[in-house]
Scaffold this motif. Structure first.
Motif, short mmCIF file in Angstrom:
data_model
loop_
_atom_site.label_atom_id
_atom_site.label_comp_id
_atom_site.label_asym_id
_atom_site.label_seq_id
_atom_site.Cartn_x
_atom_site.Cartn_y
_atom_site.Cartn_z
N ILE A 11 0.81 -1.22 0.00
CA ILE A 11 0.00 0.00 0.00
C ILE A 11 0.85 1.27 0.00
CG2 ILE A 11 -0.32 0.38 2.51
CD1 ILE A 11 -3.42 0.48 1.77
N ALA A 12 2.03 1.22 0.60
CA ALA A 12 2.89 2.41 0.66
C ALA A 12 3.75 2.59 -0.58
CB ALA A 12 3.78 2.35 1.90
N LEU A 13 3.68 1.65 -1.53
CA LEU A 13 4.47 1.76 -2.76
C LEU A 13 3.72 2.49 -3.87
CD1 LEU A 13 6.05 -1.81 -3.14
CD2 LEU A 13 6.96 0.16 -1.91
N HIS A 14 2.38 2.49 -3.82
CA HIS A 14 1.60 2.98 -4.95
C HIS A 14 1.90 4.44 -5.29
CE1 HIS A 14 -0.89 -0.59 -5.41
NE2 HIS A 14 -1.10 -0.59 -4.10
N GLU A 15 1.88 5.30 -4.29
CA GLU A 15 2.04 6.74 -4.57
C GLU A 15 3.43 7.07 -5.13
OE1 GLU A 15 -0.86 9.33 -1.90
OE2 GLU A 15 0.48 8.08 -0.68
N PRO A 16 4.52 6.59 -4.52
CA PRO A 16 5.83 6.92 -5.10
C PRO A 16 6.04 6.30 -6.48
CG PRO A 16 6.09 5.43 -3.23
CD PRO A 16 4.68 5.91 -3.20
N LEU A 17 5.44 5.14 -6.74
CA LEU A 17 5.59 4.54 -8.07
C LEU A 17 4.72 5.26 -9.10
CD1 LEU A 17 5.80 0.78 -7.12
CD2 LEU A 17 7.63 2.21 -8.03
N ALA A 18 3.55 5.75 -8.68
CA ALA A 18 2.72 6.57 -9.57
C ALA A 18 3.45 7.85 -9.94
CB ALA A 18 1.38 6.88 -8.90
N ALA A 19 4.17 8.42 -8.97
CA ALA A 19 4.92 9.65 -9.24
C ALA A 19 6.04 9.41 -10.25
CB ALA A 19 5.49 10.21 -7.94
N ARG A 20 6.50 8.17 -10.36
CA ARG A 20 7.54 7.82 -11.33
C ARG A 20 6.94 7.38 -12.67
NH1 ARG A 20 12.74 6.53 -9.11
NH2 ARG A 20 13.28 5.97 -11.27
N GLY A 21 5.61 7.39 -12.79
CA GLY A 21 4.96 7.10 -14.06
C GLY A 21 4.46 5.69 -14.24
N TYR A 22 4.33 4.92 -13.14
CA TYR A 22 3.92 3.52 -13.24
C TYR A 22 2.56 3.27 -12.62
CZ TYR A 22 8.60 2.55 -14.87
OH TYR A 22 9.75 2.54 -15.61
N ARG A 23 1.73 2.56 -13.37
CA ARG A 23 0.49 2.02 -12.80
C ARG A 23 0.85 0.78 -12.00
NH1 ARG A 23 -4.15 -1.43 -16.01
NH2 ARG A 23 -5.56 -1.74 -14.23
N THR A 24 0.27 0.65 -10.81
CA THR A 24 0.55 -0.50 -9.97
C THR A 24 -0.76 -1.18 -9.59
OG1 THR A 24 0.69 1.05 -8.11
CG2 THR A 24 2.76 0.23 -9.02
N VAL A 25 -0.79 -2.50 -9.73
CA VAL A 25 -1.96 -3.30 -9.39
C VAL A 25 -1.52 -4.39 -8.42
CG1 VAL A 25 -3.86 -4.71 -10.26
CG2 VAL A 25 -2.91 -2.86 -11.70
N ALA A 26 -1.91 -4.24 -7.15
CA ALA A 26 -1.58 -5.23 -6.12
C ALA A 26 -2.77 -6.17 -5.95
CB ALA A 26 -1.25 -4.54 -4.80
N VAL A 27 -2.50 -7.46 -5.88
CA VAL A 27 -3.54 -8.48 -5.99
C VAL A 27 -3.60 -9.36 -4.73
CG1 VAL A 27 -4.39 -10.40 -7.39
CG2 VAL A 27 -3.08 -8.57 -8.46
#
Length: 293
Positions: free
Chosen positions: A54-70
Motif C-alpha cells: 500500500i505504501a508503494l503505490h504513490e511513489p511509483l505513480a509519481a515515477r509514471g507507473y500504474r501498480t496493481v496489487a492483488v
C-alpha cells in the motif's frame, strides 16, 4: 506476518475487482502521474495481502507507473475453496497470474514478494511473453530456511485441528510482545483488529497448500536464468526466511540486478517503502532504456 502501515487505500489508489478468465480478484489499483511508463503487477507473500504494497503505490505513480496489487486465490478479499488444497497447486496459482496479467494489459512488470516470488517464477516459466521484467522480492531459489519450515509446519498442524480464529489466538499467544503490540493505524483502528480480519478471511486450504510449497520448492534458478527477461533480486539487509547471502548468490546465477534495502528485513515493501519503490522504478526505467535503439 507482514504488517502494512494501513489497510485504508491512500488518495489515488482504488480498491476494485479485477475480472479475468479465471475469476475475479480483489486489487488495489493506482494510476500513474503524467506519462504512463508501464504497469506493474504486485503479488503478496504467505499470510499477506495486497495491502502489503500500500505504501508503494504513490511513489511509483509519481515515477509514471500504474501498480496493481492483488489478493491471490484464497487470500484476504479474494475468495477461494476453504477445504480443497488442489485449487492452490502452484500451477493453478501461476495460471491465475497469467490471467491477471492479461486483464491489466501486457506487457507487465511482475513483482512477487516471498511466496509471491515463487508463484511469479512459476508463471514466467509457464509463459514468459506477458512480462517485461521480474522482480523477486525477498524470495529465494528453493525451499525456505529450516527454522521457517518448522514454523510453517506448526501452522499447518494447527490448521488441521483448529479453526482460523483459534489458530489466530494461538499465534498471538506465541509471538513476543514487540511482534504483537503494534499500536494504531492512521485511521485510528487497532492494527491487530485489521490483521485479525485479514487472517480470518484467508482460506485454510490455501495456507496449508502454499505452506507445503514453501517447504518443498525445488531450485529452478537455472530454468529462470535461461528465460530472456530482465530480472531483479531485491531484499532487505536481513532475512531469516532466505539468508541474504543466498539471495546474493541467486542474483549472480540469474544475471540479475541486485538491490539490498538498508534498514529492511523480510518485507522491504513495508519496512522501507520509499527506498523499495525507488529501487523498483529505477530497475523498470533501466529496462526501457535497454530497449531503445
Amino acid at each position: 506476518m507482514s504488517r502494512p502501515p494501513s489497510f485504508v487505500p491512500p488518495s489515488g489508489v482504488r480498491a476494485s475487482r479485477l475480472v479475468t478468465v479465471r475469476g475475479e480478484f480483489a486489487v488495489l489499483d493506482a494510476a500513474p502521474h503524467g506519462r504512463h511508463k508501464g504497469t506493474a503487477l504486485l503479488l503478496p507473500g504467505f499470510t499477506g495481502s495486497k495491502e502489503d504494497f500500500i505504501a508503494l503505490h504513490e511513489p511509483l505513480a509519481a515515477r509514471g507507473y500504474r501498480t496493481v496489487a492483488v489478493d491471490g486465490r484464497g487470500q484476504f478479499e479474494t475468495e477461494g475453496p476453504k477445504d480443497d488444497e488442489t485449487a492452490y497447486e502452484q500451477g493453478e496459482l501461476a495460471r491465475d497470474v497469467l490471467a491477471q496479467a492479461a486483464a491489466v494489459g501486457t506487457p507487465v512488470h511482475l513483482v512477487g514478494h516471498s511466496l509471491g516470488g515463487q508463484i511469479s517464477r512459476a508463471a514466467v516459466l509457464m509463459e514468459p511473453s506477458p512480462f517485461v521484467s521480474l522482480t523477486l522480492m525477498a524470495s529465494g531459489p528453493a525451499q525456505i530456511s529450516v527454522s521457517q519450515q518448522q514454523r510453517v509446519k506448526l501452522l499447518r498442524d494447527a490448521l488441521a485441528v483448529m479453526d482460523m480464529a483459534e489458530v489466530w489466538e494461538a499465534i498471538q499467544a506465541m509471538e513476543p510482545p514487540e511482534e504483537t503490540d503494534t499500536g494504531t493505524l492512521d485511521s485510528g483502528l487497532d492494527d491487530r483488529a485489521d490483521l485479525r480480519r485479514r487472517w480470518l478471511a484467508n482460506s485454510p486450504a490455501q495456507l496449508i497448500a502454499t505452506g507445503r510449497q514453501l517447504c518443498t520448492e525445488p531450485d529452478r534458478v537455472a530454468e529462470l536464468a535461461a528465460v530472456p527477461l530482465a530480472k531483479h533480486v531485491l531484499s532487505g539487509a536481513l532475512d531469516d526466511t532466505w539468508p541474504v547471502s543466498l539471495l546474493d548468490e541467486m542474483a549472480v546465477r540469474l544475471g540479475a540486478r541486485r538491490t539490498v534495502v538498508p534498514g529492511a528485513e523480510h518485507s522491504p515493501n513495508t519496512d522501507q517503502p520509499l527506498e523499495t519503490a525507488r529501487a523498483l522504478a529505477d530497475f523498470w526505467d533501466s529496462t526501457a532504456e535497454a530497449d531503445r535503439p
